[in-house]
Write a protein that holds these residues in place. Structure first.
Motif, PDB file in Angstrom:
ATOM      1  N   UNK A 278      40.323  45.846  46.261  1.00 47.43           N
ATOM      2  CA  UNK A 278      41.131  47.064  46.392  1.00 47.43           C
ATOM      3  C   UNK A 278      42.443  46.683  47.079  1.00 47.43           C
ATOM      4  N   UNK A 279      43.545  46.980  46.416  1.00 52.64           N
ATOM      5  CA  UNK A 279      44.880  46.634  46.927  1.00 52.64           C
ATOM      6  C   UNK A 279      45.367  47.644  47.954  1.00 52.64           C
ATOM      7  N   UNK A 280      45.087  48.918  47.712  1.00 55.65           N
ATOM      8  CA  UNK A 280      45.507  49.973  48.629  1.00 55.65           C
ATOM      9  C   UNK A 280      44.568  51.159  48.477  1.00 55.65           C
ATOM     10  N   UNK A 281      44.208  51.756  49.620  1.00 56.23           N
ATOM     11  CA  UNK A 281      43.294  52.899  49.602  1.00 56.23           C
ATOM     12  C   UNK A 281      43.830  53.977  50.537  1.00 56.23           C
TER      13      UNK A 281
ATOM     14  N   UNK B 129      44.698  39.418  41.190  1.00 55.19           N
ATOM     15  CA  UNK B 129      45.513  39.429  39.970  1.00 55.19           C
ATOM     16  C   UNK B 129      45.718  40.842  39.445  1.00 55.19           C
ATOM     17  N   UNK B 130      44.691  41.682  39.563  1.00 55.67           N
ATOM     18  CA  UNK B 130      44.755  43.072  39.120  1.00 55.67           C
ATOM     19  C   UNK B 130      44.770  43.955  40.362  1.00 55.67           C
ATOM     20  N   UNK B 131      45.725  44.841  40.462  1.00 52.04           N
ATOM     21  CA  UNK B 131      45.854  45.703  41.636  1.00 52.04           C
ATOM     22  C   UNK B 131      45.106  47.016  41.400  1.00 52.04           C
ATOM     23  N   UNK B 132      44.272  47.378  42.373  1.00 56.01           N
ATOM     24  CA  UNK B 132      43.496  48.614  42.308  1.00 56.01           C
ATOM     25  C   UNK B 132      43.895  49.503  43.477  1.00 56.01           C
ATOM     26  N   UNK B 133      44.306  50.726  43.170  1.00 54.00           N
ATOM     27  CA  UNK B 133      44.675  51.718  44.169  1.00 54.00           C
ATOM     28  C   UNK B 133      43.689  52.882  44.038  1.00 54.00           C
ATOM     29  N   UNK B 134      43.186  53.365  45.180  1.00 53.02           N
ATOM     30  CA  UNK B 134      42.180  54.428  45.134  1.00 53.02           C
ATOM     31  C   UNK B 134      42.268  55.299  46.386  1.00 53.02           C
ATOM     32  N   UNK B 135      41.293  56.171  46.540  1.00 52.71           N
ATOM     33  CA  UNK B 135      41.226  57.103  47.663  1.00 52.71           C
ATOM     34  C   UNK B 135      39.923  56.921  48.431  1.00 52.71           C
ATOM     35  N   UNK B 136      39.929  57.371  49.660  1.00 52.21           N
ATOM     36  CA  UNK B 136      38.755  57.545  50.516  1.00 52.21           C
ATOM     37  C   UNK B 136      38.270  56.254  51.171  1.00 52.21           C
ATOM     38  N   UNK B 137      38.325  56.262  52.487  1.00 49.84           N
ATOM     39  CA  UNK B 137      37.879  55.120  53.285  1.00 49.84           C
ATOM     40  C   UNK B 137      36.371  55.203  53.490  1.00 49.84           C
TER      41      UNK B 137
END
Length: 95
Positions: free
Chosen positions: A44-47, A23-31
């Motif tokens: 996490x929606x996209x990293x 429901x809430x999209x989270x975009x972040x960095x670092x695999x």
């Protein structure tokens, strides 16, 4: 929600704990291992992978080449960024 600098783990856990996965999209960095687990579970929606090896390696090589061989580096050096999502995480980051 966009989170950087070590905050993605807490934000992803909060999303999970609040029942907001999907429901809430989270975009972040670092695999990182923790981030990848939250990508797989959907918090996490996209990293974006920041390619830390090349961020550290390329400048050192450029400095060495300039000092030793006089090769002046490009003003801007681009690298390929890659994004992992719940849909492609197993392809990008095999278990």
């Amino acid at each position: 929600m966009y989170v950087t600098a070590g905050g993605p783990f807490g934000a992803a856990k909060a999303i999970k704990d609040a029942g907001l996965t999907g429901k809430l999209k989270l975009v972040c960095h670092d695999w990182m291992e923790e981030t990848v687990a939250y990508i797989r579970s959907g918090e996490v929606t996209a990293c974006l992978d920041q390619d830390p090896f090349n961020q550290g390696y390329a400048p050192a090589v450029s400095a060495f080449n300039q000092i030793v061989a006089g090769i002046v580096p490009e003003e801007i050096n681009f690298f390929e960024g890659d994004v992992a999502t719940p849909e492609n995480v197993n392809e990008k980051i095999p278990q």
